[in-house]
Enzyme design. Structure first.
Site, PDB file in Angstrom:
ATOM      1  N   ASP A 101       0.846  -1.190   0.000  1.00 54.08           N
ATOM      2  CA  ASP A 101       0.000   0.000   0.000  1.00 54.08           C
ATOM      3  C   ASP A 101       0.884   1.244   0.000  1.00 54.08           C
ATOM      4  OD1 ASP A 101      -1.975  -1.899   0.314  1.00 54.08           O
ATOM      5  OD2 ASP A 101      -2.956  -0.902   2.006  1.00 54.08           O
ATOM      6  N   LYS A 165      -7.807   3.194  -2.572  1.00 50.33           N
ATOM      7  CA  LYS A 165      -8.072   3.070  -1.141  1.00 50.33           C
ATOM      8  C   LYS A 165      -8.336   4.451  -0.546  1.00 50.33           C
ATOM      9  CE  LYS A 165      -5.572   1.765   3.116  1.00 50.33           C
ATOM     10  NZ  LYS A 165      -4.301   1.225   3.634  1.00 50.33           N
ATOM     11  N   LYS A 202     -10.645  -0.451  -1.706  1.00 44.24           N
ATOM     12  CA  LYS A 202     -10.388  -0.754  -0.302  1.00 44.24           C
ATOM     13  C   LYS A 202     -10.819   0.440   0.540  1.00 44.24           C
ATOM     14  CE  LYS A 202      -6.728  -1.672   3.107  1.00 44.24           C
ATOM     15  NZ  LYS A 202      -5.306  -2.014   3.333  1.00 44.24           N
TER      16      LYS A 202
END
EC number: 4.1.2.4
Length: 238
Positions: A101, A165, A202
């Site tokens: 990430d 995300k 996400k």
């Protein structure tokens, strides 16, 4: 991705497969990280999400389990140089991790430097995909307007990011969406609209109760970052 059955009918293992178990507090000791990694593996979460310094600590704990490792880099600000981000990714990729990430440089995004943002992300995506590692790009949606979020999605998707995300959970500025922060329902819906099937979504930040957790699954979210304190709450048996 729409679930094959209502979240309320899923087993605990099926629910846990949506979770990146977040163990990112900078004040954590090595023993704290070990304890939480064991919990993540015991609960069969999809990954345990850790800072790079703890990869070697966590690897033997999750080895042979259903839980992988998600490493965050350039976290939580996203403001390192592209060369630095790539170097951080390359170090993490020396280990058998599943996900990485990375935080978007959302200052550049707010400047309108969309191609520069995309190139920055693409440099990391390329080295990760060469090793078969999934990349999730964190926007820090609390700092962005809806139009900026749409631009962020286009940049991340153009760069080849596998997921978009919402948040780091560490943003301390005034949120752009009133008192709502993190992965609230409308934000997740906006992210899904932006992704339009071109990337997965996400949600992270402010996922603290089971009703919210189940609702996001029913909305079709693909993954959720849930803090170590909240994971037992969202997975609690009824």
């Amino acid at each position: 991705m729409r679930p094959i059955k209502p979240a309320s009918e899923m087993t605990r293992d099926e629910l846990a497969a949506y979770i990146d178990y977040s163990v990112l507090k900078p004040e954590f000791t090595t023993q704290d990280v070990k304890r939480e990694a064991r919990t993540a593996a015991d609960l069969r979460c999809k990954t345990v999400c850790i800072n790079p310094a703890y990869i070697e600590t966590v690897l033997p704990i999750v080895e042979g389990t259903n839980t992988g490792i998600c490493v965050v880099i350039d976290f939580p600000f996203g403001t390192s140089s592209t060369r630095s981000k790539v170097a951080q990714a390359e170090v993490a990729l020396e280990y058998p991790i599943e996900d990485l990430d990375i935080v978007m440089n959302y200052g550049w995004l707010r400047d309108g430097e969309i191609e520069k943002v995309a190139e920055d992300i693409r440099a990391v995506v390329d080295v990760c995909h060469a090793k078969g590692v999934i990349v999730k790009t964190i926007f820090e949606t609390d700092a962005l307007t809806d139009d900026e979020i749409r631009s962020a999605a286009e940049a991340a998707i153009a760069a080849g990011s596998d997921y978009i995300k919402t948040s780091t959970g560490f943003y301390t500025g005034a949120p752009k969406h009133g008192e709502r922060t993190g992965a609230f329902d409308e934000m997740v819906a906006l992210m899904q609209e932006c992704a339009a099937g071109r990337a997965k979504v996400k949600g992270s930040g402010s996922i603290r109760d089971k009703a919210h957790f189940l609702r996001l699954i029913d909305m079709g979210i693909d993954r959720m970052g849930v803090g170590y304190r909240s994971v037992p709450v969202v997975l609690a048996e009824n």
